[in-house]
Design a protein around this motif. Structure first.
Motif, PDB file in Angstrom:
ATOM      1  N   ALA A 478       0.830  -1.207   0.000  1.00  0.00           N
ATOM      2  CA  ALA A 478       0.000   0.000   0.000  1.00  0.00           C
ATOM      3  C   ALA A 478       0.865   1.257   0.000  1.00  0.00           C
ATOM      4  O   ALA A 478       0.592   2.228  -0.720  1.00  0.00           O
ATOM      5  CB  ALA A 478      -0.932  -0.008   1.210  1.00  0.00           C
ATOM      6  N   GLY A 479       1.932   1.246   0.806  1.00  0.00           N
ATOM      7  CA  GLY A 479       2.817   2.398   0.854  1.00  0.00           C
ATOM      8  C   GLY A 479       3.538   2.627  -0.464  1.00  0.00           C
ATOM      9  O   GLY A 479       3.700   3.767  -0.911  1.00  0.00           O
ATOM     10  N   GLU A 480       3.958   1.554  -1.110  1.00  0.00           N
ATOM     11  CA  GLU A 480       4.650   1.680  -2.396  1.00  0.00           C
ATOM     12  C   GLU A 480       3.714   2.193  -3.479  1.00  0.00           C
ATOM     13  O   GLU A 480       4.116   3.004  -4.335  1.00  0.00           O
ATOM     14  CB  GLU A 480       5.240   0.324  -2.800  1.00  0.00           C
ATOM     15  N   ARG A 481       2.455   1.750  -3.453  1.00  0.00           N
ATOM     16  CA  ARG A 481       1.483   2.249  -4.434  1.00  0.00           C
ATOM     17  C   ARG A 481       1.301   3.754  -4.285  1.00  0.00           C
ATOM     18  O   ARG A 481       1.239   4.486  -5.280  1.00  0.00           O
ATOM     19  CB  ARG A 481       0.141   1.525  -4.269  1.00  0.00           C
ATOM     20  N   ARG A 482       1.227   4.214  -3.058  1.00  0.00           N
ATOM     21  CA  ARG A 482       1.020   5.648  -2.855  1.00  0.00           C
ATOM     22  C   ARG A 482       2.257   6.452  -3.219  1.00  0.00           C
ATOM     23  O   ARG A 482       2.163   7.591  -3.674  1.00  0.00           O
ATOM     24  CB  ARG A 482       0.593   5.910  -1.408  1.00  0.00           C
ATOM     25  N   ARG A 483       3.427   5.862  -3.034  1.00  0.00           N
ATOM     26  CA  ARG A 483       4.645   6.562  -3.451  1.00  0.00           C
ATOM     27  C   ARG A 483       4.699   6.711  -4.977  1.00  0.00           C
ATOM     28  O   ARG A 483       5.196   7.715  -5.495  1.00  0.00           O
ATOM     29  CB  ARG A 483       5.879   5.817  -2.948  1.00  0.00           C
ATOM     30  N   VAL A 484       4.204   5.696  -5.693  1.00  0.00           N
ATOM     31  CA  VAL A 484       4.156   5.807  -7.157  1.00  0.00           C
ATOM     32  C   VAL A 484       3.238   6.962  -7.558  1.00  0.00           C
ATOM     33  O   VAL A 484       3.552   7.744  -8.464  1.00  0.00           O
ATOM     34  CB  VAL A 484       3.665   4.488  -7.797  1.00  0.00           C
ATOM     35  N   VAL A 485       2.097   7.102  -6.863  1.00  0.00           N
ATOM     36  CA  VAL A 485       1.176   8.197  -7.151  1.00  0.00           C
ATOM     37  C   VAL A 485       1.817   9.540  -6.798  1.00  0.00           C
ATOM     38  O   VAL A 485       1.665  10.529  -7.526  1.00  0.00           O
ATOM     39  CB  VAL A 485      -0.151   8.004  -6.386  1.00  0.00           C
ATOM     40  N   ILE A 486       2.543   9.579  -5.678  1.00  0.00           N
ATOM     41  CA  ILE A 486       3.256  10.807  -5.302  1.00  0.00           C
ATOM     42  C   ILE A 486       4.286  11.156  -6.374  1.00  0.00           C
ATOM     43  O   ILE A 486       4.451  12.331  -6.748  1.00  0.00           O
ATOM     44  CB  ILE A 486       3.929  10.637  -3.926  1.00  0.00           C
ATOM     45  N   ALA A 487       4.989  10.146  -6.901  1.00  0.00           N
ATOM     46  CA  ALA A 487       5.971  10.385  -7.964  1.00  0.00           C
ATOM     47  C   ALA A 487       5.299  10.969  -9.204  1.00  0.00           C
ATOM     48  O   ALA A 487       5.880  11.815  -9.896  1.00  0.00           O
ATOM     49  CB  ALA A 487       6.691   9.082  -8.308  1.00  0.00           C
ATOM     50  N   ARG A 488       4.061  10.535  -9.498  1.00  0.00           N
ATOM     51  CA  ARG A 488       3.320  11.112 -10.621  1.00  0.00           C
ATOM     52  C   ARG A 488       3.176  12.625 -10.452  1.00  0.00           C
ATOM     53  O   ARG A 488       3.378  13.400 -11.383  1.00  0.00           O
ATOM     54  CB  ARG A 488       1.924  10.496 -10.704  1.00  0.00           C
ATOM     55  N   VAL A 489       2.808  13.037  -9.232  1.00  0.00           N
ATOM     56  CA  VAL A 489       2.580  14.460  -8.989  1.00  0.00           C
ATOM     57  C   VAL A 489       3.893  15.231  -9.046  1.00  0.00           C
ATOM     58  O   VAL A 489       3.950  16.350  -9.561  1.00  0.00           O
ATOM     59  CB  VAL A 489       1.867  14.665  -7.641  1.00  0.00           C
TER      60      VAL A 489
END
Length: 579
Positions: A478-489
């Motif tokens: 879950a944490g890695e998925r959110r980091r990928v989304v943060i990287a998008r931004v």
């Protein structure tokens, strides 16, 4: 929605293809005309040859048989080619139009539909309209023109022959389709609705297969799938029986038409009112002309299916709650202050308000946190800011511009969103990042991943950035998925940043790490953080406490702690749980 309205809206979508539609109808008429002329000419040629005239008398008919025999095949091929070209263009137009129509409504109007039902409407129902032009629009026009031409042709021989054959044409062309439409109406609707229910059950079953297996409930879902499949098969079987009845009656009446033409021609020949060489020619020409009428009962059956499919599609598209105001010019934002004033929102008119007079001012590059328990209205406020939902009263301004006067797409192009349920596609990490910025370079991707603290993950993956993340990113934590989304931004570098429950359901260590990445992301951006986790909020410019759609407290972290109100009690409880 009335049938005429649905058919009319479908015909409007054909508007850009009117030239091709007219060409298809013309080719259809020429195909039928060539077939009728071929039968008439060949029968006349055989009858005339029996009288042993000179070859010169038969020369024109011989050439005619060759011409009509070849032209019928050529016209049929061209008619099929053009009609299917129109059909595929119509399907493309429908799919583009449907997506363009529902995209601005998402997720507001889409939330009332289950995923399987939306999938069926977007794919199955639109595919059902494939037959709309080929079987429901073109054949009646071709048949009408053919009846007029044939009636005029038969009148040159005998008016009564023309009247009788035209009456049979009307019986097959109007009577049978009307009967078939009545008989197939319920079954056609059942096919569409049962197909949709089957798709819903199937998609839901696949989506929750892990939980179903854990609770040993696979058989329950399978039973519902088979029940809907049985309903679908029953409805389709009824339609097939109706189709068999229609085809049998059509063949019967077409043969009856040939016999009527033959008997009446015999009477005319015996009275000396008709040359005997036309006896077989008129009978066979009449039989061939029914080729224009035979598709009409099937067209009526298909039209019922098309109407139901169109009704389901237009029902979704028509669910907008007062779409956005159309822009006549491009609005350029000079600054990114956010001002919310007396905001009221409810999702339907018979439900209570989820936002009640919310006010806030977020300066450009400022940071505000909105905290509160689940159901307080935090995500509802975000939906208004992104124009996923249209609020009922109040005002939202970005800079000097009222948000309702902004184009949705332009607004979202300026906004970065990170949420706990952000979607990752079944593709590589690289491809999921490129969604944000397709032209991004390798250095930009690497920098975004580094800022999102994904370096350790990439180093542990044998394929690095090209590693597939699986459906919804299930191969990542879950944490890695959110980091990928943060990287998008990070990759898009946008002026507005909305964070919605980003650290929900994470362990304390991962939560702290995510917050560190988010604080770097907030730098130089107008940021709104929505969370029920009161962690690391000391750096926020202001904290608003939202409860039951109303702001009940506001201030900085230390001020709210000192006041010992709702925020203090919630913060204390979370601190005790962490300890």
């Amino acid at each position: 929605m009335r049938k005429r309205s649905i058919v009319g809206r479908l015909l409007v979508l054909l508007g850009s293809q009117l030239t091709w539609v007219a060409l298809t109808v013309l080719l259809g008429v020429m195909t039928i005309g060539s077939g009728v002329a071929l039968m008439f000419t060949s029968a006349w040629l055989i009858s005339m040859a029996a009288l042993h005239p000179s070859i010169a008398a038969l020369q024109l008919a011989i050439v005619g048989v060759r011409f009509f025999g070849i032209s019928r095949g050529v016209f049929r091929y061209l008619e099929r080619y053009v009609s299917h070209k129109v059909t595929f263009r119509l399907l493309t137009r429908l799919k583009e139009w449907f997506y363009d129509a529902i995209e601005p409504l998402s997720p507001a109007s889409m939330s009332a539909h289950r995923a399987g039902d939306l999938l069926t409407r977007a794919v199955g129902d639109i595919e059902s309209l494939e037959s709309f032009f080929v079987r429901a629009v073109s054949p009646p026009v071709v048949a009408l023109i053919t009846i007029i031409i044939l009636g005029a042709f038969l009148t040159t021989f005998n008016i009564y022959l023309a009247i009788l054959i035209s009456a049979l044409f009307i019986l097959v062309g109007l009577g049978f389709p009307g009967m078939i439409a009545i008989l197939s109406r319920k079954s056609a609707r059942n096919v569409i609705t049962s197909r949709a229910r089957l798709q819903v059950e199937f998609v839901d079953g696949l989506s929750g297969i892990a939980d179903l297996a854990a609770f040993n409930r696979q058989d329950h879902v399978s039973e519902r799938v088979y029940q809907n499949l049985h309903v679908l098969q029953t409805a389709e079987s009824k339609l097939m029986r109706i189709e068999a009845l229609q085809r049998g009656l059509t063949v019967l009446v077409s043969q009856l038409g040939m016999w009527i033409a033959l008997v009446l021609s015999i009477v005319l020949v015996s009275r000396g009112q008709l040359d005997g060489v036309y006896l077989a020619a008129l009978a066979l020409a009449t039989l061939a002309s029914f080729e224009a009428i035979t598709p009409l009962p099937e067209a009526a059956r298909e039209l019922n299916t098309n109407i139901k499919a169109g009704e389901r599609i237009f029902d979704v598209v028509g669910e907008s709650r007062g779409d956005s105001v159309s822009l006549t010019h491009t609005i350029t934002l000079n600054n990114f202050d956010i001002s919310v004033s007396d905001l009221w929102l409810r999702y339907t008119n018979d439900e209570p308000y989820v936002l009640k007079g919310v006010d806030l001012v977020l300066p450009e590059n400022g940071r505000i946190a909105i905290v509160g328990p689940s159901g307080a209205g935090k995500t509802s406020l975000l939906n208004c800011l992104l124009r996923f939902w249209e609020f009922e009263r109040g005002s939202i301004r970005i800079g000097d511009v009222e948000i309702q006067k902004m184009d949705r797409q332009e607004l979202r192009r300026q906004t970065g969103v990170v949420s706990q349920d952000a979607y990752l596609f079944n593709a590589s990490i690289r491809e999921n990042l490129l969604i944000a910025k397709p032209e991004a370079t390798q250095n930009e991707l690497t920098r975004a991943l580094r800022l999102a603290q994904l370096d350790p993950l990439l180093q542990s993956l044998p394929q690095g950035m090209d590693t597939l993340v699986g459906e919804k990113g299930f191969r990542l934590s879950a944490g890695e998925r959110r980091r990928v989304v943060i990287a998008r931004v990070f990759l898009r570098d946008l002026p507005l940043l909305f964070l919605d429950e980003v650290t929900a359901n994470l362990d304390a260590l991962t939560e702290r790490s995510i917050m560190d990445a988010l604080h770097r992301l907030m730098e130089g951006r107008t940021t709104l953080l929505l969370t029920h986790r009161l962690v690391d909020l000391e750096k926020m410019d202001e904290i608003l406490v939202l409860h039951s759609g109303q702001i009940i407290e506001r201030g900085r972290h230390d001020e709210l702690i000192h006041s010992r109100g709702v925020y203090y009690r919630s913060w204390s409880l979370q601190q005790q749980m962490l300890e």
